[in-house]
Design a protein around this motif. Structure first.
Motif, PDB file in Angstrom:
ATOM      1  N   SER A 148      42.112  49.270  43.294  1.00  0.00           N
ATOM      2  CA  SER A 148      41.973  47.831  43.496  1.00  0.00           C
ATOM      3  C   SER A 148      42.209  47.091  42.190  1.00  0.00           C
ATOM      4  O   SER A 148      42.166  47.669  41.099  1.00  0.00           O
ATOM      5  N   GLY A 149      42.424  45.797  42.298  1.00  0.00           N
ATOM      6  CA  GLY A 149      42.543  44.975  41.109  1.00  0.00           C
ATOM      7  C   GLY A 149      41.256  44.967  40.302  1.00  0.00           C
ATOM      8  O   GLY A 149      41.275  44.910  39.070  1.00  0.00           O
ATOM      9  N   LEU A 205      44.850  46.934  45.788  1.00  0.00           N
ATOM     10  CA  LEU A 205      45.754  45.954  45.203  1.00  0.00           C
ATOM     11  C   LEU A 205      47.109  46.118  45.890  1.00  0.00           C
ATOM     12  O   LEU A 205      47.803  47.116  45.672  1.00  0.00           O
ATOM     13  N   VAL A 206      47.468  45.161  46.742  1.00  0.00           N
ATOM     14  CA  VAL A 206      48.754  45.207  47.438  1.00  0.00           C
ATOM     15  C   VAL A 206      49.764  44.459  46.578  1.00  0.00           C
ATOM     16  O   VAL A 206      49.679  43.241  46.410  1.00  0.00           O
ATOM     17  N   LEU A 207      50.715  45.188  46.026  1.00  0.00           N
ATOM     18  CA  LEU A 207      51.648  44.629  45.056  1.00  0.00           C
ATOM     19  C   LEU A 207      52.798  43.884  45.728  1.00  0.00           C
ATOM     20  O   LEU A 207      53.263  44.293  46.806  1.00  0.00           O
ATOM     21  N   PRO A 208      53.298  42.818  45.100  1.00  0.00           N
ATOM     22  CA  PRO A 208      54.518  42.177  45.603  1.00  0.00           C
ATOM     23  C   PRO A 208      55.683  43.159  45.559  1.00  0.00           C
ATOM     24  O   PRO A 208      55.714  44.073  44.725  1.00  0.00           O
ATOM     25  N   TYR A 262      46.729  37.783  40.258  1.00  0.00           N
ATOM     26  CA  TYR A 262      45.709  37.009  40.969  1.00  0.00           C
ATOM     27  C   TYR A 262      45.712  35.552  40.528  1.00  0.00           C
ATOM     28  O   TYR A 262      45.551  34.648  41.356  1.00  0.00           O
ATOM     29  N   THR A 263      45.902  35.304  39.249  1.00  0.00           N
ATOM     30  CA  THR A 263      45.856  33.921  38.757  1.00  0.00           C
ATOM     31  C   THR A 263      47.004  33.091  39.321  1.00  0.00           C
ATOM     32  O   THR A 263      46.876  31.874  39.486  1.00  0.00           O
ATOM     33  N   ASP A 264      48.134  33.721  39.614  1.00  0.00           N
ATOM     34  CA  ASP A 264      49.284  33.010  40.189  1.00  0.00           C
ATOM     35  C   ASP A 264      49.326  33.084  41.716  1.00  0.00           C
ATOM     36  O   ASP A 264      50.299  32.649  42.344  1.00  0.00           O
ATOM     37  N   GLY A 265      48.292  33.679  42.318  1.00  0.00           N
ATOM     38  CA  GLY A 265      48.227  33.746  43.772  1.00  0.00           C
ATOM     39  C   GLY A 265      49.247  34.662  44.403  1.00  0.00           C
ATOM     40  O   GLY A 265      49.670  34.426  45.545  1.00  0.00           O
TER      41      GLY A 265
END
Length: 218
Positions: free
Chosen positions: A171-172, A187-190, A209-212
């Motif tokens: 997880s993140g 943590l599901v990565l782009p 996370y900070t950039d959504g």
């Protein structure tokens, strides 16, 4: 091979971890090289090497490190000179980008899942996960056996409720990423984060996370 260089806490000591601690261990020291060995199997599980920081260019570092080929050659020369029959091999980070290829319910749990997760070079790992957002096809961060987490915890092969699990889908929160939610969940990565099998890029991950860029609604 997990390596940790301790400059302040232990002095000039390079700690090399090759496997989980055994229930019963033997410790043998020849000069500046100490070998840790499983008494039952005689398998070498680690080395502590003192006074090697300057030779490896590590005097300004501390904590987990990754050694290059030249540094590993220097260490192997020291190990041989100390009359230990062992050869280290340089390895990259064990924390990599992966993809969940398949997922089935755990036979003895109502919340665990057994995944087949690709980690690059055609290799897959069976990883048991309790992440509530686990699903097939997602790109994830995988701590393969031999990974040292930011907390200092070491990830090895194990089993969850009788099912073998090789590593962990993380997880993140476990990666200490800024603004990661304080709850379980992979943590599901782009899709554009990196290719499967590439080392996980902590610098690039700082803004996930900070950039959504990561969905936390699960």
């Amino acid at each position: 091979m997990i390596t940790s260089y301790n400059l302040k806490a232990l002095g000039d000591v390079l700690v090399i971890i090759l496997g989980p601690n055994a229930d019963a261990q033997s410790v043998t020291t020849h000069g500046q090289v100490t070998r840790i060995q499983d008494k039952k199997t005689n398998k070498t599980t680690g080395f502590n090497i003192t006074g090697v920081g300057q030779a490896l260019g590590l005097t300004e570092q501390a904590g987990q490190i990754y050694l290059n080929e030249d540094q590993v050659t220097t260490l192997n020369d020291l190990i041989r000179a100390a009359d230990f029959d062992y050869e280290l091999v340089a390895t990259a980070s064990k924390l990599v980008v992966g993809r969940v290829e398949s997922m089935v319910s755990h036979p003895d749990s109502d919340h665990l899942h057994v995944t087949t997760t690709a980690v690059g070079n055609g290799e897959t790992l069976q990883i048991v996960s309790g992440s509530p957002n686990m699903r097939e096809g997602i790109k994830v961060a995988v701590a393969q056996p031999g990974t040292m987490m930011p907390s200092g915890a070491l990830i090895w092969d194990g089993a969850l409720r009788g099912v073998p699990s090789s590593g962990m889908i993380v997880s993140g929160r476990e990666l200490h990423l800024p603004e990661a939610p304080d709850k379980p969940g992979a943590l599901v990565l782009p899709e554009n984060f990196g290719e499967v099998g590439e080392p996980f890029d902590f610098v690039k991950a700082q803004t996930l996370y900070t950039d959504g860029l990561v969905d936390t609604n699960y």
